[in-house]
Design a protein around this motif. Structure first.
Motif, PDB file in Angstrom:
ATOM      1  N   ALA A  90       0.825  -1.210   0.000  1.00 19.09           N
ATOM      2  CA  ALA A  90       0.000   0.000   0.000  1.00 19.09           C
ATOM      3  C   ALA A  90       0.857   1.257   0.000  1.00 19.09           C
ATOM      4  N   ALA A  91       2.066   1.150  -0.483  1.00 16.89           N
ATOM      5  CA  ALA A  91       2.960   2.313  -0.500  1.00 16.89           C
ATOM      6  C   ALA A  91       2.455   3.335  -1.510  1.00 16.89           C
ATOM      7  N   PRO A  92       2.129   4.537  -1.068  1.00 15.65           N
ATOM      8  CA  PRO A  92       1.671   5.557  -2.019  1.00 15.65           C
ATOM      9  C   PRO A  92       2.843   6.069  -2.859  1.00 15.65           C
ATOM     10  N   GLU A  93       2.505   6.687  -3.965  1.00 11.80           N
ATOM     11  CA  GLU A  93       3.502   7.287  -4.855  1.00 11.80           C
ATOM     12  C   GLU A  93       4.461   6.251  -5.441  1.00 11.80           C
ATOM     13  N   THR A  94       4.008   5.014  -5.615  1.00 11.13           N
ATOM     14  CA  THR A  94       4.826   3.978  -6.228  1.00 11.13           C
ATOM     15  C   THR A  94       4.656   4.067  -7.738  1.00 11.13           C
ATOM     16  N   TYR A  95       5.766   4.009  -8.471  1.00 10.14           N
ATOM     17  CA  TYR A  95       5.727   4.142  -9.919  1.00 10.14           C
ATOM     18  C   TYR A  95       5.651   2.775 -10.584  1.00 10.14           C
ATOM     19  N   ILE A  96       4.760   2.677 -11.584  1.00  5.91           N
ATOM     20  CA  ILE A  96       4.598   1.473 -12.393  1.00  5.91           C
ATOM     21  C   ILE A  96       4.763   1.888 -13.850  1.00  5.91           C
ATOM     22  N   ALA A  97       5.572   1.147 -14.599  1.00  6.30           N
ATOM     23  CA  ALA A  97       5.730   1.418 -16.029  1.00  6.30           C
ATOM     24  C   ALA A  97       4.718   0.588 -16.798  1.00  6.30           C
ATOM     25  N   LEU A  98       3.977   1.234 -17.685  1.00  9.88           N
ATOM     26  CA  LEU A  98       2.963   0.562 -18.490  1.00  9.88           C
ATOM     27  C   LEU A  98       3.455   0.494 -19.929  1.00  9.88           C
ATOM     28  N   HIS A  99       3.682  -0.731 -20.405  1.00  9.98           N
ATOM     29  CA  HIS A  99       4.123  -0.977 -21.783  1.00  9.98           C
ATOM     30  C   HIS A  99       2.924  -1.537 -22.545  1.00  9.98           C
ATOM     31  N   VAL A 100       2.407  -0.762 -23.482  1.00  7.61           N
ATOM     32  CA  VAL A 100       1.221  -1.163 -24.235  1.00  7.61           C
ATOM     33  C   VAL A 100       1.560  -1.141 -25.715  1.00  7.61           C
ATOM     34  N   ASP A 101       1.266  -2.245 -26.396  1.00 12.28           N
ATOM     35  CA  ASP A 101       1.450  -2.295 -27.840  1.00 12.28           C
ATOM     36  C   ASP A 101       0.551  -1.253 -28.486  1.00 12.28           C
ATOM     37  N   LYS A 102       1.040  -0.628 -29.559  1.00 16.58           N
ATOM     38  CA  LYS A 102       0.265   0.471 -30.141  1.00 16.58           C
ATOM     39  C   LYS A 102      -0.999   0.009 -30.854  1.00 16.58           C
ATOM     40  N   SER A 103      -1.167  -1.303 -31.064  1.00 13.68           N
ATOM     41  CA  SER A 103      -2.392  -1.797 -31.692  1.00 13.68           C
ATOM     42  C   SER A 103      -3.486  -2.129 -30.675  1.00 13.68           C
ATOM     43  N   VAL A 104      -3.168  -2.024 -29.381  1.00 15.24           N
ATOM     44  CA  VAL A 104      -4.140  -2.330 -28.322  1.00 15.24           C
ATOM     45  C   VAL A 104      -5.118  -1.170 -28.184  1.00 15.24           C
ATOM     46  N   PRO A 105      -6.422  -1.471 -28.085  1.00 13.79           N
ATOM     47  CA  PRO A 105      -7.396  -0.385 -27.870  1.00 13.79           C
ATOM     48  C   PRO A 105      -7.102   0.370 -26.572  1.00 13.79           C
ATOM     49  N   PHE A 106      -7.354   1.666 -26.607  1.00 10.03           N
ATOM     50  CA  PHE A 106      -7.018   2.539 -25.485  1.00 10.03           C
ATOM     51  C   PHE A 106      -7.773   2.164 -24.217  1.00 10.03           C
ATOM     52  N   GLU A 107      -8.944   1.575 -24.349  1.00  7.66           N
ATOM     53  CA  GLU A 107      -9.741   1.237 -23.172  1.00  7.66           C
ATOM     54  C   GLU A 107      -9.039   0.204 -22.288  1.00  7.66           C
ATOM     55  N   ASN A 108      -8.200  -0.643 -22.870  1.00  9.34           N
ATOM     56  CA  ASN A 108      -7.462  -1.613 -22.058  1.00  9.34           C
ATOM     57  C   ASN A 108      -6.404  -0.925 -21.201  1.00  9.34           C
ATOM     58  N   ALA A 109      -5.775   0.114 -21.739  1.00  9.28           N
ATOM     59  CA  ALA A 109      -4.808   0.877 -20.953  1.00  9.28           C
ATOM     60  C   ALA A 109      -5.527   1.664 -19.858  1.00  9.28           C
ATOM     61  N   VAL A 110      -6.723   2.134 -20.147  1.00  8.72           N
ATOM     62  CA  VAL A 110      -7.505   2.890 -19.155  1.00  8.72           C
ATOM     63  C   VAL A 110      -7.909   1.994 -17.993  1.00  8.72           C
ATOM     64  N   LYS A 111      -8.180   0.728 -18.252  1.00  9.89           N
ATOM     65  CA  LYS A 111      -8.507  -0.212 -17.176  1.00  9.89           C
ATOM     66  C   LYS A 111      -7.347  -0.329 -16.191  1.00  9.89           C
ATOM     67  N   VAL A 112      -6.129  -0.418 -16.720  1.00  9.33           N
ATOM     68  CA  VAL A 112      -4.951  -0.492 -15.852  1.00  9.33           C
ATOM     69  C   VAL A 112      -4.749   0.836 -15.139  1.00  9.33           C
ATOM     70  N   LEU A 113      -5.014   1.933 -15.827  1.00 12.38           N
ATOM     71  CA  LEU A 113      -4.915   3.260 -15.222  1.00 12.38           C
ATOM     72  C   LEU A 113      -5.879   3.391 -14.047  1.00 12.38           C
ATOM     73  N   ASN A 114      -7.079   2.863 -14.183  1.00 17.60           N
ATOM     74  CA  ASN A 114      -8.059   2.917 -13.097  1.00 17.60           C
ATOM     75  C   ASN A 114      -7.595   2.111 -11.884  1.00 17.60           C
ATOM     76  N   ILE A 115      -6.992   0.954 -12.123  1.00 17.14           N
ATOM     77  CA  ILE A 115      -6.448   0.152 -11.011  1.00 17.14           C
ATOM     78  C   ILE A 115      -5.355   0.927 -10.295  1.00 17.14           C
ATOM     79  N   ALA A 116      -4.471   1.560 -11.067  1.00 19.32           N
ATOM     80  CA  ALA A 116      -3.378   2.330 -10.463  1.00 19.32           C
ATOM     81  C   ALA A 116      -3.915   3.519  -9.673  1.00 19.32           C
ATOM     82  N   GLN A 117      -4.914   4.192 -10.202  1.00 15.87           N
ATOM     83  CA  GLN A 117      -5.470   5.357  -9.514  1.00 15.87           C
ATOM     84  C   GLN A 117      -6.188   4.941  -8.233  1.00 15.87           C
TER      85      GLN A 117
END
Length: 130
Positions: A90-117
């Motif tokens: 539960a450490a706040p301000e932890t950085y995660i690198a997100l590597h997404v293939d450019k052919s992946v729909p943006f909504e899949n990256a947003v799902k991971v963004l929501n988990i991180a937020q």
């Protein structure tokens, strides 16, 4: 009367110095190759011009066939949040690198963004240089 020369040139070749140089180069390249941390997944990242100096603690990758990876281990999307909580805590301000293939729909990256937020993790989106 016999005249002898004092300075005789040795015709023998000593390869000891060359062996030392080659051995030191071998050690140097072995040490520097362990510092390189390539990702094993083949992703075509989108192009970007900005760089960040933050050091991520882990990476999440999404391949073109919509498979999720935490570092090099494949995981289900439903298990992703639990794995991140277990790995990062539960450490706040932890950085995660997100590597997404450019052919992946943006909504899949947003799902991971929501988990991180939801867990107060900072997300860095990886790009390739322009």
């Amino acid at each position: 009367m016999a005249i002898s020369q004092r300075n005789k040139i040795s015709v023998n070749f000593s390869s000891v110095g060359m062996t030392d140089v080659v051995f030191n180069l071998l050690i140097f390249f072995m040490l520097t190759s362990t510092l390189v941390h390539p990702t094993a997944l083949k992703l075509l990242l989108p192009k970007g011009s900005t760089q960040t100096s933050a050091k991520p603690q882990t990476t999440i990758s999404i391949t073109s066939d919509l498979k999720y990876y935490v570092e090099q281990k494949q995981v289900n999307f439903d298990d992703l949040e639990g794995i991140l909580k277990q790995k990062l805590g539960a450490a706040p301000e932890t950085y995660i690198a997100l590597h997404v293939d450019k052919s992946v729909p943006f909504e899949n990256a947003v799902k991971v963004l929501n988990i991180a937020q939801a867990n107060n993790y900072r997300l860095i989106i990886a790009t390739s240089p322009k």
